[in-house]
Write an enzyme that holds these catalytic residues in place. Structure first.
Site, PDB file in Angstrom:
ATOM      1  N   THR A 219     -20.364  17.803  40.973  1.00 39.77           N
ATOM      2  CA  THR A 219     -19.492  16.734  41.461  1.00 39.77           C
ATOM      3  C   THR A 219     -18.326  17.309  42.231  1.00 39.77           C
ATOM      4  OG1 THR A 219     -20.023  15.388  39.545  1.00 39.77           O
ATOM      5  CG2 THR A 219     -17.946  14.898  40.662  1.00 39.77           C
TER       6      THR A 219
ATOM      7  N   ARG B 260     -29.700   6.329  36.400  1.00 40.45           N
ATOM      8  CA  ARG B 260     -28.902   7.215  35.540  1.00 40.45           C
ATOM      9  C   ARG B 260     -27.527   7.402  36.164  1.00 40.45           C
ATOM     10  NH1 ARG B 260     -25.828  12.145  36.501  1.00 40.45           N
ATOM     11  NH2 ARG B 260     -25.652  13.225  34.520  1.00 40.45           N
ATOM     12  N   ILE B 261     -26.481   7.267  35.357  1.00 33.20           N
ATOM     13  CA  ILE B 261     -25.152   7.596  35.855  1.00 33.20           C
ATOM     14  C   ILE B 261     -24.522   8.625  34.934  1.00 33.20           C
ATOM     15  CG2 ILE B 261     -24.977   5.269  36.830  1.00 33.20           C
ATOM     16  CD1 ILE B 261     -22.704   4.672  34.905  1.00 33.20           C
ATOM     17  N   GLY B 262     -23.598   9.393  35.482  1.00 29.20           N
ATOM     18  CA  GLY B 262     -22.955  10.457  34.707  1.00 29.20           C
ATOM     19  C   GLY B 262     -21.508  10.114  34.409  1.00 29.20           C
ATOM     20  N   ASP B 263     -20.690  11.148  34.212  1.00 31.24           N
ATOM     21  CA  ASP B 263     -19.295  10.920  33.833  1.00 31.24           C
ATOM     22  C   ASP B 263     -18.405  10.597  35.032  1.00 31.24           C
ATOM     23  OD1 ASP B 263     -19.775  13.715  34.634  1.00 31.24           O
ATOM     24  OD2 ASP B 263     -17.609  13.901  34.353  1.00 31.24           O
TER      25      ASP B 263
ATOM     26  N   THR C 129     -16.550  18.254  36.314  1.00 31.71           N
ATOM     27  CA  THR C 129     -17.886  18.413  36.876  1.00 31.71           C
ATOM     28  C   THR C 129     -18.740  19.100  35.825  1.00 31.71           C
ATOM     29  OG1 THR C 129     -19.210  19.437  38.640  1.00 31.71           O
ATOM     30  CG2 THR C 129     -17.155  20.522  38.074  1.00 31.71           C
ATOM     31  N   GLY C 130     -20.035  18.821  35.837  1.00 29.45           N
ATOM     32  CA  GLY C 130     -20.923  19.418  34.841  1.00 29.45           C
ATOM     33  C   GLY C 130     -21.910  18.380  34.354  1.00 29.45           C
ATOM     34  N   LEU C 131     -22.408  18.576  33.146  1.00 33.80           N
ATOM     35  CA  LEU C 131     -23.399  17.631  32.617  1.00 33.80           C
ATOM     36  C   LEU C 131     -22.677  16.391  32.089  1.00 33.80           C
ATOM     37  CD1 LEU C 131     -26.395  17.101  32.093  1.00 33.80           C
ATOM     38  CD2 LEU C 131     -26.032  17.962  29.785  1.00 33.80           C
ATOM     39  N   GLY C 132     -22.731  15.330  32.863  1.00 31.77           N
ATOM     40  CA  GLY C 132     -22.001  14.108  32.544  1.00 31.77           C
ATOM     41  C   GLY C 132     -22.295  13.570  31.165  1.00 31.77           C
TER      42      GLY C 132
END
Lengths: 316, 316
Positions: free
Chosen positions: A151, A179-182, A202-205
């Site tokens: 991100t 799918r949505i992340g953080d 940023t990273g694995l949401g």
């Protein structure tokens, strides 16, 4: 007068230049953070954000973005939006609405279209080729499909003292539809309060949202911690907690800046970021986890930058 | 052994009965909270949750839901999901996935369908009639279209010490397509950590997410505050802050329970909730804001309950 900006990843460098010029010339925090993110969204060789971003499992580029005004705490978010060149600008427009400020899927895309935002096919030939190749690899080699979830996130501090934060991403490569992340989630992907400071992730949401890390960093700065202390204290104990309780922890990198233009970073992987303030011309720096819950930060080498340029322009 | 559950609004009473029986018989926190929410989702006379929930501007019932496991911090969320009888069960299924655990829009609906969840037309004749009437009212009288945003949220504590939290809502009546609120968002609509406690929110999601209030309440309980102190200290100062910085604050009601089965509530409007523990048979209580950042809690009167029954069964 004090101004500053910090943003995730080497890819934000040109955006940070642009934001710095705006802030130096007394531009607003909101304009600066939007222009910063737009620069990354428009560049076709960044495969995790905006135009050129990698698609989901079905070959569709679905994007998440957010904007937050640190003066008013107003927020706007979009998630799983399609065909929209500047998701961050749509998020910013939504931040002006008291109701319906977070929109997802078809409703988000429709809002962007109705309000005259630039619509385009976000799937470049290059991203399409990578998607096809990846589909074949997964089929043949049973690879884990998910990687490339970088991100762009940024915090800006204007000379007026106002702050803003924003994020934009095309999310996990090969993610499932919807799918949505953080990145679009308040407190997880971003948070900013002009009286304290701001942070983005940023990273694995999926794992970042288990800890509300951006909110926690801002809260800690509000209690008097420096941005670096706040990042270290929020991120590393949470990674340990997640490993203990959930059995594993994805990649996490957080950046923060306070209202004085001081900044901090914490990460559990090699992580580049860009920072500029009135006292410090733009630097591209690299962070790595250090001993005992600390972060080691060094300038990136010319060799690293050369290898990066080569890598992002590779056809595959 | 200690067990307990707390849930938002009078509408949760039957669900709390069901959850209490499960918890008393050594059921899991996850099963209890899912059954509690499902009871509310399935009841056609609650117009803000599940079947019978009021539709968006276009006449489509789009729902948001979440599930969190307080042992592992695992979470699953759906937002703007359609045609799905039990959105909370879909969210719980997603909480078992490390990747793609938050899905929105068409992707969320597709997941539910593919995984065998019960699909149905969620727009009852009654909800459709209300929607048509409202459309006419808005046109003729220029009314603010948004009201009726009562999320069911609950926290459960099992005899084993495990905790869980979940939420479900059809969101703002007449919301724009794809609008989502705080209910599916970690830290805003819900948060739970079995070593501390849990919290969930109902009210205007756009404003609740500006403060990450569920996370903040759990964090405060983790620092030793009682659930009531944590609710009061998280909610009332934030409302004041929002009024000062944003110029206004929507309706907020938060509930919390800690790992000992103690509970608390804070609200800026008249707010009913249900609570039961091993030491206290179910009560339906009413909370109102009190003086100096406190909450006044009294049992609801029989008169209020009678009027409620009449009101929810009214045809219009």
């Amino acid at each position: 007068m004090t101004w500053g900006t910090i943003a995730t990843w080497r890819m934000a460098a040109k955006g940070v230049d642009k934001a710095s010029q705006l802030l130096e010339n007394n531009g607003t925090a909101g304009d600066a953070v939007e222009e910063l993110i737009k620069e990354v969204e428009a560049y076709p060789f960044y495969k995790s954000v905006g135009y050129g971003g990698l698609p989901n499992e079905e070959g569709v580029v679905q994007m998440d973005a957010a904007f937050m005004d640190g003066d008013t705490l107003a927020q706007g978010s979009v998630a799983a939006i399609e065909n929209t060149l500047h998701a961050v600008s749509v998020a910013r427009a939504l931040s002006h609405e008291h109701y319906n400020s977070f929109r997802v899927g078809e409703g988000a895309t429709k809002y962007a279209s109705l309000h005259g935002f630039e619509m385009t096919n976000m799937l470049t030939d290059r991203a399409k080729a990578r998607w096809k190749k990846r589909l074949k690899e997964i089929e043949q080699e049973h690879l884990n499909p998910y990687n490339g979830h970088d991100t762009v996130g940024a915090v800006t501090l204007a000379q007026s003292g106002s702050m803003a934060a924003a994020t934009s991403t095309s999310g996990l490569f090969m993610k499932k539809q919807g799918r949505i992340g953080d990145s679009p989630l308040s407190g997880s992907g971003f948070y900013v309060d002009s009286e304290i400071g701001g942070a983005t992730a940023t990273g694995l949401g999926e794992d970042i949202m288990k800890g509300c890390l951006s909110y926690e960093i801002v809260r800690r700065m509000g209690e008097g911690e420096t941005p670096q202390e706040a990042c270290d204290h929020a991120v590393y104990p949470f990674i340990q907690k997640l490993q203990k309780r959930y059995g594993k922890a994805g990649e996490f990198s957080l950046i923060a800046m306070n209202k004085n233009g001081e900044w901090g970073v914490a990460t559990n992987v090699e992580f580049t970021f860009c920072v500029a303030t009135d006292r410090q011309p733009q630097q591209i720096l690299m962070a790595n986890p250090g001993p005992d819950g600390t972060t080691v930060i060094v300038p990136v080498s010319q060799e690293w930058l050369d290898a990066y340029e080569k890598r992002i322009h590779e056809s595959e």
